[in-house]
Motif scaffolding. Structure first.
Motif, PDB file in Angstrom:
ATOM      1  N   THR A  63       0.837  -1.065  -0.361  1.00 28.91           N
ATOM      2  CA  THR A  63      -0.127  -0.071   0.237  1.00 28.91           C
ATOM      3  C   THR A  63       0.482   1.137   0.197  1.00 28.91           C
ATOM      4  O   THR A  63       1.594   1.415   0.928  1.00 28.91           O
ATOM      5  CB  THR A  63      -0.858   0.003   1.059  1.00 28.91           C
ATOM      6  OG1 THR A  63      -1.542  -0.895   1.528  1.00 28.91           O
ATOM      7  CG2 THR A  63      -1.460   1.419   1.307  1.00 28.91           C
ATOM      8  N   LEU A  68      -2.839   7.723  -0.943  1.00 26.88           N
ATOM      9  CA  LEU A  68      -4.337   7.080  -0.200  1.00 26.88           C
ATOM     10  C   LEU A  68      -4.935   8.862  -0.271  1.00 26.88           C
ATOM     11  O   LEU A  68      -4.685   9.622   0.192  1.00 26.88           O
ATOM     12  CB  LEU A  68      -4.108   6.643   0.957  1.00 26.88           C
ATOM     13  CG  LEU A  68      -3.868   5.035   1.041  1.00 26.88           C
ATOM     14  CD1 LEU A  68      -3.468   4.956   2.712  1.00 26.88           C
ATOM     15  CD2 LEU A  68      -4.958   4.207   0.543  1.00 26.88           C
ATOM     16  N   ASP A  72      -9.936   8.084   1.515  1.00 19.66           N
ATOM     17  CA  ASP A  72      -9.716   6.436   1.821  1.00 19.66           C
ATOM     18  C   ASP A  72      -9.118   5.802   2.866  1.00 19.66           C
ATOM     19  O   ASP A  72      -9.451   4.446   3.978  1.00 19.66           O
ATOM     20  CB  ASP A  72      -8.633   6.257   1.154  1.00 19.66           C
ATOM     21  CG  ASP A  72      -8.967   6.003  -0.662  1.00 19.66           C
ATOM     22  OD1 ASP A  72      -9.858   5.720  -1.770  1.00 19.66           O
ATOM     23  OD2 ASP A  72      -8.495   6.025  -1.350  1.00 19.66           O
ATOM     24  N   GLN A  75     -12.414   5.663   5.424  1.00 19.15           N
ATOM     25  CA  GLN A  75     -12.481   4.528   6.147  1.00 19.15           C
ATOM     26  C   GLN A  75     -11.615   2.814   5.669  1.00 19.15           C
ATOM     27  O   GLN A  75     -12.566   1.874   6.810  1.00 19.15           O
ATOM     28  CB  GLN A  75     -12.786   4.044   4.072  1.00 19.15           C
ATOM     29  CG  GLN A  75     -14.301   3.935   3.225  1.00 19.15           C
ATOM     30  CD  GLN A  75     -15.740   3.925   4.127  1.00 19.15           C
ATOM     31  OE1 GLN A  75     -15.725   3.245   3.518  1.00 19.15           O
ATOM     32  NE2 GLN A  75     -15.821   5.388   4.090  1.00 19.15           N
TER      33      GLN A  75
END
Length: 342
Positions: A63, A68, A72, A75
């Motif tokens: 990631t 992000l 994002d 969440q």
């Protein structure tokens, strides 16, 4: 590594923050919460500043945190599948969850990205040290919580001189820097097990424990295991015996402690008693810790003590025992090395 990446700032409902895992090295949340929620405590009433908190979000190498969006991250924080932990707000969260403080509907959250739990611990310590002065008791509680894997249960860790006792027993009576204390459970695994063993005792009366006495208990448990706690439990509850004009070792140790406290000296040192009782003045521990170890060994051999014909009370000359002799003529490090080789 995300050490230099700025946090992402988001807003989430407060009910999503409360169940987030506490940081493994968080201080004594309950004690601090109860103190902050009474009298003129800073968490007695709601305040706008309470709406700002910080979280560490663990993400893997796949990631890219820099790509992000705020949505994002929001969440991920609200999704149970992502691991995260608090960096602050532990005390407020406890009070909100127990309905002791009105909680705000929304929180402003600074989300820091970390690679693993160890980095989250480091972030907590850096973040916490910038916000408040952390006392020696706070640091000890934090280190023990990390080492035990749960918040310490015994109140002996809140006793003045507890950290000094660890230093006397396991660091050659030298001050232990914070980084050594925080990594104690990694560098001194056996000693950490000793402290965990003591934490499980429910019969220790902490009023009887000075730094010197506590250090002696640590060393005895290091050598003899949990069975040594029987002596310290009886000693701390004044359960010694007197028969036919003689004291057993437990009563002798209790009397000796009382004489130091009330007379301000023994027959071999004029050191002020408050140094003994609070753990300050390191030179005293090399005298008193071996004395209490000698009473422990006397108890094991069922030795008794009679009053002297001359002099006051049951005073006893300075013991020739040292912590090294107690450990089989080995220093703490040598003793640990021997145990690890077996």
């Amino acid at each position: 590594m995300h050490s230099h990446q700025a946090p992402t700032v988001i807003k989430i409902p407060t009910e999503y923050f409360i169940p987030i895992q506490d940081n493994p090295v968080q201080r004594d949340t309950v004690t601090r919460a109860l103190k902050a929620n009474k009298g003129k405590g800073h968490l007695r009433y709601p305040h706008p500043s309470h709406t700002m908190v910080s979280i560490a979000l663990l993400i893997d190498e796949s990631t890219n945190s820099e790509t992000l969006s705020e949505d994002d991250v929001r969440q991920m924080i609200m999704d149970d599948m992502y691991e995260k932990m608090k960096l602050d707000g532990h005390t407020r969260s406890y009070l909100w969850d127990n309905e002791m403080l009105d909680k705000p509907p929304m929180l402003i959250v600074c989300v820091y990205f970390v690679d693993d739990i160890e980095q989250a611990k480091d972030f907590y310590r850096a973040y916490d040290s910038n916000k408040a002065v952390e006392t020696g008791k706070d640091k000890l509680f934090s280190a023990l919580r990390d080492g035990f894997g749960y918040p310490p249960k015994s109140t002996i860790w809140k006793k003045a001189g507890a950290k000094v006792a660890i230093e006397v027993a396991f660091n050659n009576n030298c001050s232990m820097p914070d980084d050594r204390l925080f990594n104690f459970h990694k560098t001194d695994i056996i000693a950490c097990h000793v402290l965990k063993t003591i934490d499980n005792s429910t019969r220790l009366n902490i009023k009887a424990f000075t730094a010197s006495v506590t250090a002696a208990m640590f060393i005895s448990v290091l050598r003899d295991g949990a069975s040594a706690l029987t002596f310290w439990e009886k000693f701390s509850n004044a359960e010694g015996e007197f028969s036919n004009g003689k004291m057993d070792a437990i009563m002798m140790a209790t009397t000796y402690l009382d004489e130091i406290a009330t007379m301000g000296r023994t027959d071999f040192t004029g050191t002020r008693p408050n140094y003994i009782l609070t753990g300050h003045g390191r030179e005293v521990h090399s005298v008193y810790t071996p004395m209490y170890l000698s009473y422990y060994d006397a108890w094991k051999s069922e030795k008794t003590f009679a009053a002297k014909k001359k002099g006051l009370g049951y005073f006893r000359n300075r013991t020739t025992l040292t912590t090294e002799k107690f450990l089989g003529n080995k220093t703490y490090k040598e003793y640990i090395a021997l145990m690890q080789s077996l």
